[in-house]
Design an enzyme around this catalytic site. Structure first.
Site, PDB file in Angstrom:
ATOM      1  N   SER A 101       0.816  -1.219   0.000  1.00 45.25           N
ATOM      2  CA  SER A 101       0.000   0.000   0.000  1.00 45.25           C
ATOM      3  C   SER A 101       0.847   1.265   0.000  1.00 45.25           C
ATOM      4  O   SER A 101       0.465   2.272  -0.605  1.00 45.25           O
ATOM      5  CB  SER A 101      -0.945   0.004   1.202  1.00 45.25           C
ATOM      6  OG  SER A 101      -0.212  -0.007   2.410  1.00 45.25           O
ATOM      7  N   ASP A 112       1.739   0.154   8.365  1.00 43.24           N
ATOM      8  CA  ASP A 112       3.127  -0.278   8.305  1.00 43.24           C
ATOM      9  C   ASP A 112       3.652  -0.137   6.878  1.00 43.24           C
ATOM     10  O   ASP A 112       2.909   0.192   5.945  1.00 43.24           O
ATOM     11  CB  ASP A 112       3.274  -1.714   8.807  1.00 43.24           C
ATOM     12  CG  ASP A 112       2.506  -2.709   7.944  1.00 43.24           C
ATOM     13  OD1 ASP A 112       1.808  -2.277   7.012  1.00 43.24           O
ATOM     14  OD2 ASP A 112       2.595  -3.921   8.213  1.00 43.24           O
ATOM     15  N   ASP A 114       5.872  -2.134   3.861  1.00 47.62           N
ATOM     16  CA  ASP A 114       6.475  -3.358   3.349  1.00 47.62           C
ATOM     17  C   ASP A 114       7.713  -2.960   2.556  1.00 47.62           C
ATOM     18  O   ASP A 114       7.635  -2.156   1.619  1.00 47.62           O
ATOM     19  CB  ASP A 114       5.493  -4.106   2.449  1.00 47.62           C
ATOM     20  CG  ASP A 114       4.265  -4.572   3.212  1.00 47.62           C
ATOM     21  OD1 ASP A 114       4.439  -5.179   4.280  1.00 47.62           O
ATOM     22  OD2 ASP A 114       3.139  -4.321   2.746  1.00 47.62           O
ATOM     23  N   ASP A 166       8.191  -4.170   7.757  1.00 43.29           N
ATOM     24  CA  ASP A 166       8.506  -5.571   7.478  1.00 43.29           C
ATOM     25  C   ASP A 166       9.524  -5.595   6.345  1.00 43.29           C
ATOM     26  O   ASP A 166       9.255  -5.065   5.255  1.00 43.29           O
ATOM     27  CB  ASP A 166       7.260  -6.350   7.057  1.00 43.29           C
ATOM     28  CG  ASP A 166       6.259  -6.492   8.184  1.00 43.29           C
ATOM     29  OD1 ASP A 166       6.617  -6.190   9.338  1.00 43.29           O
ATOM     30  OD2 ASP A 166       5.113  -6.913   7.913  1.00 43.29           O
ATOM     31  N   LYS A 227     -10.954   0.222  -0.883  1.00 44.33           N
ATOM     32  CA  LYS A 227     -10.374  -0.460   0.283  1.00 44.33           C
ATOM     33  C   LYS A 227     -11.145  -0.114   1.558  1.00 44.33           C
ATOM     34  O   LYS A 227     -11.405  -0.988   2.394  1.00 44.33           O
ATOM     35  CB  LYS A 227      -8.896  -0.094   0.434  1.00 44.33           C
ATOM     36  CG  LYS A 227      -7.989  -0.746  -0.595  1.00 44.33           C
ATOM     37  CD  LYS A 227      -6.539  -0.374  -0.387  1.00 44.33           C
ATOM     38  CE  LYS A 227      -5.968  -0.936   0.884  1.00 44.33           C
ATOM     39  NZ  LYS A 227      -4.510  -0.718   0.998  1.00 44.33           N
ATOM     40  N   TYR A 236     -12.365  -7.648   3.650  1.00 40.99           N
ATOM     41  CA  TYR A 236     -10.962  -7.329   3.378  1.00 40.99           C
ATOM     42  C   TYR A 236     -10.103  -8.252   4.232  1.00 40.99           C
ATOM     43  O   TYR A 236      -9.756  -7.933   5.354  1.00 40.99           O
ATOM     44  CB  TYR A 236     -10.679  -5.860   3.719  1.00 40.99           C
ATOM     45  CG  TYR A 236      -9.325  -5.340   3.264  1.00 40.99           C
ATOM     46  CD1 TYR A 236      -9.214  -4.557   2.128  1.00 40.99           C
ATOM     47  CD2 TYR A 236      -8.163  -5.628   3.973  1.00 40.99           C
ATOM     48  CE1 TYR A 236      -7.982  -4.065   1.712  1.00 40.99           C
ATOM     49  CE2 TYR A 236      -6.929  -5.148   3.565  1.00 40.99           C
ATOM     50  CZ  TYR A 236      -6.847  -4.369   2.435  1.00 40.99           C
ATOM     51  OH  TYR A 236      -5.619  -3.888   2.023  1.00 40.99           O
TER      52      TYR A 236
END
Length: 732
Positions: A101, A112, A114, A166, A227, A236
């Site tokens: 995202s 968060d 990625d 992450d 979303k 979702y």
């Protein structure tokens, strides 16, 4: 570095090339009304926190810059230890890429990031999880550092200056990593191991999506709206069989390709128009699949038979092409298609100025939608064990849904994507628990006065799978438990957090029945379900029977109470088709229930041909009709087996001799059962009789067992096995 900037301007450039695998449906330019509706859409999204403020965005860019510098320093240090030439060390490179995202530019406040660490060929994966991990540990801004090296996609998780990140790792077959490296280049996949290919896949898919849409700003605003709508409507969740972020992004991208000049308001409307009428399982493709001759497995139903059974294929655009929705089941697809149709009806009104955008984002009332629910609870004694246990159980809930779908008496099983804290029991022992709720639609009876429904095998095969995997992965601890309970709509208020169930008079018109009694509350799904509020256990259960009260965990790790009857044993083929099914169960006191779901429940989708092939014969599923449905409990034990028991038994099934020791069901109902039974209902009724909580499984009868065929339990730590039997009797 590919850090996106968020610009919500609604430009309308003319497409200069052809997008997608078909020609556009419409090239119409936006009108003034479309631009006004788009502005209203942006305003409607603001209260939900989908836009991040510029200050926070700059903070993310700063943190990623620090992390990128840290990676370069680490790779230089590794290069020195491996005696690379000094001239090469200075140019060896290394880089942090982002995906998900954040890379798409649709991340929300507090989300968060990625990230992917790309390193040259002389840096090993073991270096990433050792020396780089230690380097991060020494950094003062890094908190909550943890490595998950054995995951399907190995990852390091951390909080850097308060931002959750992450980090995946990929080692390319390159001597140096240039700053302008384009990860979409398929040649980069040559000579890579499968873990690196998986790690690269997220970045490659995200970058392809951004290159395959006509207007990135229109795509981003549309995706933010879709979303939010999906989250508000509880659809979702990739892990539970709905769609994850990348799947929603690809559906929105396909809509943008079909209407290349449309602005966000129009695209949201067209999204619902296209996918409410989409003829699944025809796949959604953003580009023609390409074969790079690297012999990697790709989604192709012509070659791979298992791909033919995917129900809602959405294919990633980067090689190797994969179906991002392989978890979708008959029920989850039915729920999503129904939501698409409702979304179309609402956006039709919005486009005609008969409704506001806020109506699209209203949370539906899942807890008034169905008459029957299965409540699933996972518990563990410590917080750390609970996090691991909940992760495993949640990853397998789709298997339980699949098992329930195969039951000949069930039309639909709809799992709520939100989890809730489990009820606190009145014992001194601290316990952490999480609860999921599954709405059930039973088939309407035709001709038969009474219909017996046995969910024993469906639930038992699920619990068995969970425990087998937990034991084989060496994460299982003695007090990790799963329980399952069938409840009616009115009973949910005793189990769910008080801040979740609230009376919503303004929404009762959407309920499946008329006005409800005051004790029947609606659920405000707009509230965040990740809360830690405790819930008192149902009042009908004595405090002395905590271990056997509704949703109280059973005495054994196989967390299910009560052996299956002979009729259940005949159904051993049910639910065992999927090797990773495993299920929780622990019977709880259940009161009389009323029959099938409401008229407003999502329409069932016809199962594919493969469903009947793996479903048990109808006669095998029918328990004895002369007895009322019951929730019976009894421990497993050893004694000579009676004659006539099937030779083949599912791992974790009750021993045949257990049936002779099955406690008898009480003749009378509890006070609450009598009260609820007196409340008439024109629909079908579900009569359930149950053992008194204090008579369930005396501790002296709990015996160790190793009835897990493929994963033997250590003899030094025997696990008492309790089986669960959930039987319902539906009558007119």
């Amino acid at each position: 570095m590919p850090f996106p900037t968020i610009n919500q301007s609604q430009g309308v450039p003319q497409p200069t090339k052809h997008y997608g695998i078909t020609s556009p449906i419409s090239l119409a330019l936006p009108k003034e009304a479309d631009l006004a509706l788009t502005q209203k859409l942006t305003e409607a999204l603001q209260p939900f926190g989908v836009f991040e403020e510029e200050l926070e965005l700059q903070r993310r860019i700063l943190v990623l810059g620090k992390l990128n510098t840290l990676v370069k320093e680490w790779i230089r240090e590794i290069s020195e230890t491996k005696n690379l030439p000094v001239s090469l060390i200075e140019t060896v490179g290394g880089k942090i890429f982002t995906f998900g995202s954040y890379r798409l530019g649709v991340h929300t406040k507090g989300a968060d990031i990625d990230a992917l660490c790309v390193a040259p060929r002389h840096v090993e994966r073991t270096d990433f999880f050792s020396s780089f991990y230690e380097k991060l540990k020494e950094h003062e801004e890094v908190k909550d550092l943890r490595a998950v090296e054995e995951a399907f996609v190995p990852v390091i998780k951390l909080s850097f200056d308060g931002i959750e990140i992450d980090i995946l790792f990929a080692r390319l077959a390159l001597q140096t990593i240039p700053e302008n490296l384009d990860l979409r280049d398929d040649s980069l996949l040559k000579n890579l191991d499968i873990r690196c290919i998986r790690s690269l896949n997220g970045c490659r898919v995200t970058d392809e999506i951004l290159h395959l849409v006509p207007n990135i700003d229109n795509f981003r605003l549309t995706l933010r709206a879709i979303k939010l709508w999906a989250k508000r409507h509880n659809i979702y969740s990739n892990i539970l069989g709905f769609l994850g972020g990348v799947s929603w992004a690809m559906l929105v991208a396909r809509t943008c390709q079909l209407y290349p000049n449309a602005v966000a308001a129009t695209l949201v409307h067209k999204f619902f128009l296209v996918f409410s009428k989409w003829e699944w399982p025809n796949p959604v493709l953003l580009k023609q699949p390409e074969d790079c001759n690297l012999n990697l497995p790709v989604w192709d139903p012509r070659v791979t038979p298992s791909d033919r059974y995917h129900l809602m294929p959405i294919i990633t655009p980067a090689y190797p092409q994969q179906n991002s929705t392989y978890n979708v089941s008959i029920s989850t697809r039915a729920v999503m298609v129904d939501e698409f149709k409702q979304g179309l009806a609402i956006t039709d009104e919005i486009m005609q100025n008969k409704a506001e955008w806020s109506k699209l984002f209203e949370a539906p009332n899942f807890f008034q939608k169905y008459k029957h629910y299965i409540v699933l609870l996972a518990s563990a004694p410590t917080e750390k064990q609970h996090l691991e246990w909940v992760g495993l159980v949640e990853s397998k809930i789709r298997i339980l849904v699949g098992n329930l779908e195969k039951n000949e008496f069930i039309t639909l099983a709809h799992v709520n994507a939100h989890s809730f804290p489990g009820p606190k029991e009145g014992n001194d022992k601290e316990e952490f628990s999480t609860m999921w709720v599954i709405g059930i639609v039973f088939k309407k009876m035709e001709g038969s006065e009474n219909l017996n429904v046995d969910l024993t095998v469906d639930i038992q095969s699920f619990t068995d799978t969970v425990y087998r995997q937990a034991i084989s992965s060496k994460m299982f601890e003695q007090e990790m438990k799963i329980t399952a309970k069938h409840v009616k709509r009115r009973q949910l208020q005793m189990l769910l957090p008080g801040n979740v169930i609230q009376a919503r008079p303004s929404r009762r018109k959407h309920s499946t029945e008329g006005p409800r009694p005051m004790n029947d509350s609606s659920l405000d799904l707009s509230l965040d379900s990740d809360n830690s509020l405790s819930v008192p256990s149902p009042p009908t259960v004595p405090a002395t029977a905590n271990r056997n009260c509704p949703l109280a965990v059973s005495a054994g790790p196989l967390g299910v109470t009560g052996p299956m009857t002979t009729a259940s044993d005949k159904m051993d083929t049910s639910g065992s088709a999927s090797p990773d099914s495993a299920a929780p169960s622990a019977p709880k006191p259940t009161q009389p229930h009323k029959g099938s779901s409401s008229d407003n429940s999502p329409p069932p989708m016809g199962p594919p041909a493969v469903k009947k092939a793996i479903s048990p014969p109808p006669e095998d599923k029918k328990p004895q009709t002369e007895e009322p449905a019951q929730v019976a409990t009894s421990p497993s034990s050893s004694s000579p087996p009676p004659s006539g028991v099937p030779a083949v038994k599912r791992p974790g099934s009750p021993l045949p001799e257990d049936q002779s020791k099955k406690p008898k069901v009480e003749e009378g109902s509890t006070g609450v059962e009598e009260e609820m039974a007196s409340q008439g209902d024109e629909a079908m009724e579900t009569d359930i009789k149950e053992l008194d909580p204090e008579q369930k499984v005396p501790s002296s009868q709990c015996v160790p067992t190793t009835d897990l065929s493929d994963v033997p339990l250590p003899p030094a730590n025997p696990i008492p096995v309790l089986k669960n039997s959930i039987k319902l009797r539906l009558s007119r």
